[in-house]
Design an enzyme around this catalytic site. Structure first.
Site, PDB file in Angstrom:
ATOM      1  N   HIS A 188     -16.775  49.003  79.093  1.00 30.40           N
ATOM      2  CA  HIS A 188     -17.815  47.963  79.182  1.00 30.40           C
ATOM      3  C   HIS A 188     -17.725  47.101  80.432  1.00 30.40           C
ATOM      4  CE1 HIS A 188     -14.451  45.592  77.648  1.00 30.40           C
ATOM      5  NE2 HIS A 188     -15.066  44.535  78.144  1.00 30.40           N
TER       6      HIS A 188
HETATM    7  C1  UD1 Z   1     -17.303  39.528  77.799  1.00 32.35           C
HETATM    8  C2  UD1 Z   1     -16.141  39.045  78.662  1.00 32.35           C
HETATM    9  C3  UD1 Z   1     -15.173  40.208  78.895  1.00 32.35           C
HETATM   10  C4  UD1 Z   1     -14.750  40.842  77.616  1.00 32.35           C
HETATM   11  C5  UD1 Z   1     -15.986  41.265  76.829  1.00 32.35           C
HETATM   12  C6  UD1 Z   1     -15.623  41.904  75.513  1.00 32.35           C
HETATM   13  C7  UD1 Z   1     -16.771  37.315  80.338  1.00 32.35           C
HETATM   14  C8  UD1 Z   1     -16.948  37.054  81.766  1.00 32.35           C
HETATM   15  N1  UD1 Z   1     -16.603  38.609  79.995  1.00 32.35           N
HETATM   16  O1  UD1 Z   1     -18.026  40.502  78.554  1.00 32.35           O
HETATM   17  O2  UD1 Z   1     -14.021  39.721  79.566  1.00 32.35           O
HETATM   18  O3  UD1 Z   1     -13.934  41.970  77.866  1.00 32.35           O
HETATM   19  O4  UD1 Z   1     -16.772  40.083  76.607  1.00 32.35           O
HETATM   20  O5  UD1 Z   1     -16.740  42.328  74.833  1.00 32.35           O
HETATM   21  O6  UD1 Z   1     -16.772  36.390  79.547  1.00 32.35           O
HETATM   22  N2  UD1 Z   1     -24.491  41.222  74.004  1.00 32.35           N
HETATM   23  C9  UD1 Z   1     -24.989  41.576  72.785  1.00 32.35           C
HETATM   24  N3  UD1 Z   1     -24.464  40.970  71.676  1.00 32.35           N
HETATM   25  C10 UD1 Z   1     -23.496  40.032  71.739  1.00 32.35           C
HETATM   26  C11 UD1 Z   1     -23.018  39.673  72.999  1.00 32.35           C
HETATM   27  C12 UD1 Z   1     -23.507  40.275  74.122  1.00 32.35           C
HETATM   28  O7  UD1 Z   1     -25.848  42.415  72.652  1.00 32.35           O
HETATM   29  O8  UD1 Z   1     -23.063  39.545  70.676  1.00 32.35           O
HETATM   30  C13 UD1 Z   1     -25.017  41.882  75.206  1.00 32.35           C
HETATM   31  C14 UD1 Z   1     -26.034  41.063  75.940  1.00 32.35           C
HETATM   32  O9  UD1 Z   1     -27.002  41.916  76.425  1.00 32.35           O
HETATM   33  C15 UD1 Z   1     -25.253  40.474  77.088  1.00 32.35           C
HETATM   34  C16 UD1 Z   1     -24.234  41.573  77.367  1.00 32.35           C
HETATM   35  O10 UD1 Z   1     -23.951  42.141  76.090  1.00 32.35           O
HETATM   36  O11 UD1 Z   1     -26.062  40.183  78.179  1.00 32.35           O
HETATM   37  C17 UD1 Z   1     -22.974  41.071  77.981  1.00 32.35           C
HETATM   38  O12 UD1 Z   1     -22.400  40.002  77.222  1.00 32.35           O
HETATM   39  P1  UD1 Z   1     -21.499  38.877  77.944  1.00 32.35           P
HETATM   40  O13 UD1 Z   1     -20.939  37.942  76.947  1.00 32.35           O
HETATM   41  O14 UD1 Z   1     -22.233  38.288  79.090  1.00 32.35           O
HETATM   42  O15 UD1 Z   1     -20.329  39.696  78.617  1.00 32.35           O
HETATM   43  P2  UD1 Z   1     -19.502  40.965  78.112  1.00 32.35           P
HETATM   44  O16 UD1 Z   1     -19.861  42.112  78.974  1.00 32.35           O
HETATM   45  O17 UD1 Z   1     -19.581  41.139  76.640  1.00 32.35           O
END
Ligand code: UD1
Length: 376
Positions: free
Chosen positions: A218
């Site tokens: 991811h």
């Molecule tokens: C975040 C952390 C990363 C960790 C990862 C684990 C930061 C900078 N990164 O990255 O270190 O390894 O979490 O998962 O904080 N989304 C959903 N549902 C959710 C949450 C997110 O669908 O409950 C989708 C959204 O489209 C969002 C994308 O995932 O834009 C990314 O989520 P985000 O929290 O920005 O970062 P992660 O890639 O999950």
């Protein structure tokens, strides 16, 4: 409740925070005298699969405060957490703010607290990949700079902190709270066959004699660029010729595969694709795998603790002890290195590894004891 200590405000936001916080809250509860705590969920992760399910699996109490920030660019997400966290601090006046790991919620809440002169406590301090292109690396460096008490998971962290001018007397080597959670739940972990059946797949897939590999991926550096993602999916297509794969797909990866039109890669007969898994399912899938292919920080550590060979699809790691002492091998994004790594493991040349010091299920207890004295 101890009359003399105001509550410790404990912050979680994203998936990898939950397994780190659960044992800390239990250790605070069990400490004599009890250390009062307030749990804040920023809402960075909000899906059932990315958040609620993990709270249940880890026996985390429901948060006392939910900031419900949701997704956004880094700037928007970080700013929104800061704006919503400040009034909670004003209202509750905690003795300190305790943050874990390296996600946006970690730096956002630390920054608000430190400007208000509320002590910041960072658990999992001092890890460094040396790669500033990783958003987490920025979060790590900055959080450590403004933390008052820093708990480390491995000895290399102290050297990193000292190099950045952080005095040794602020640092305490407590061990790895993520492994506390792992050891606490290993017995309760779900059998891989049951996990597959729950999603409509044949449980026999994970009971074949050659076993299976578990894949998670991811990191933006692996999945946000169409060429890189396509390259890695092509490598996985080759790996499945040697070993059936179970791929637990993060929402970011799922949406990029759809956006870049790469769905064709996941239909191979020997790949089972699952949505993000709960904690007990993930521990079960890891524990029984022949190998794990990942870009996760947490899985590098968990596989070392379980003694399962891990191939990490990154150019660097902030957790070098998993390579030096554990079962982890860095294979980057190089197809030859990935395929060779898989072959080595399947032919019995994988790393056996050993469990690092203080990855013993008692890290949170050490933190509770030290923090109580420090606050006192
Ligand atoms: C975040 C952390 C990363 C960790 C990862 C684990 C930061 C900078 N990164 O990255 O270190 O390894 O979490 O998962 O904080 N989304 C959903 N549902 C959710 C949450 C997110 O669908 O409950 C989708 C959204 O489209 C969002 C994308 O995932 O834009 C990314 O989520 P985000 O929290 O920005 O970062 P992660 O890639 O999950």
């Amino acid at each position: 409740m101890s009359a003399s200590i105001r509550p410790v405000m404990c912050v979680v936001g994203a998936r990898p925070n939950f397994m780190k916080m659960a044992p800390i809250l239990r250790a605070f509860e069990a400490h004599n005298p009890r250390i009062p705590a307030l749990l804040v969920h920023t809402g960075q992760h909000y899906d059932q699969a990315m958040s609620d399910q993990l709270f249940a699996d880890l026996r985390l109490p429901p948060p006392d405060i939910n900031l419900e920030v949701g997704s956004g660019t880094h700037a928007v997400q970080t700013a929104e957490i800061m704006k919503r966290f400040e009034p909670a601090l004003d209202e509750h006046k905690p003795s300190c703010v305790l943050v874990v790991g390296d996600v946006n919620s970690t730096i956002a809440c630390s920054l608000v607290a430190s400007k208000k002169r509320i002590p910041v406590v960072h658990v999992e301090a001092g890890l460094r990949s040396g790669d500033r292109a990783m958003p987490e690396e920025i979060n790590r460096v900055l959080t450590d700079q403004i933390s008052d008490r820093l708990y480390t998971t491995e000895l290399s962290a102290l050297g990193n902190l000292k190099r950045e001018g952080i005095s040794e007397d602020r640092v305490c080597f407590a061990g790895n709270v993520m492994i506390d959670s792992l050891l606490d739940s290993r017995e309760r972990a779900r059998a891989p066959g049951l996990t597959l059946a729950q999603h409509g797949h044949d449980p026999a897939f994970v009971q074949q004699p050659q076993g299976y590999g578990l894949v998670t991926m991811h990191r933006p550096s692996n999945v946000d660029n169409p060429q890189t993602l396509a390259l890695l999916l092509r490598v996985l297509d080759e790996v499945v010729q040697q070993l059936p794969l179970v791929f637990a797909l993060h929402p970011r990866t799922r949406s990029n595969i759809d956006k870049f039109g790469l769905q064709g890669h996941l239909n191979a007969q020997r790949t089972v694709v699952l949505p993000p898994q709960g904690y007990l399912e993930t521990v079960g899938l890891m524990d029984h795998a022949r190998l794990v292919l990942t870009d996760s920080g947490g899985l590098q550590e968990e596989t070392t603790a379980l003694g399962v060979p891990c191939l990490t699809m990154r150019e660097n790691t902030e957790r070098p002890i998993t390579v030096e002492q554990g079962t982890n091998t860095m294979v980057g994004r190089n197809p030859q290195a990935i395929l060779q790594g898989v072959r080595d493991i399947l032919e019995g040349r994988g790393k056996a590894g050993r469990v690092p010091e203080y990855w013993d299920g008692r890290a949170a207890q050490r933190i509770a004891a030290d923090l109580y004295n420090w606050l006192g």
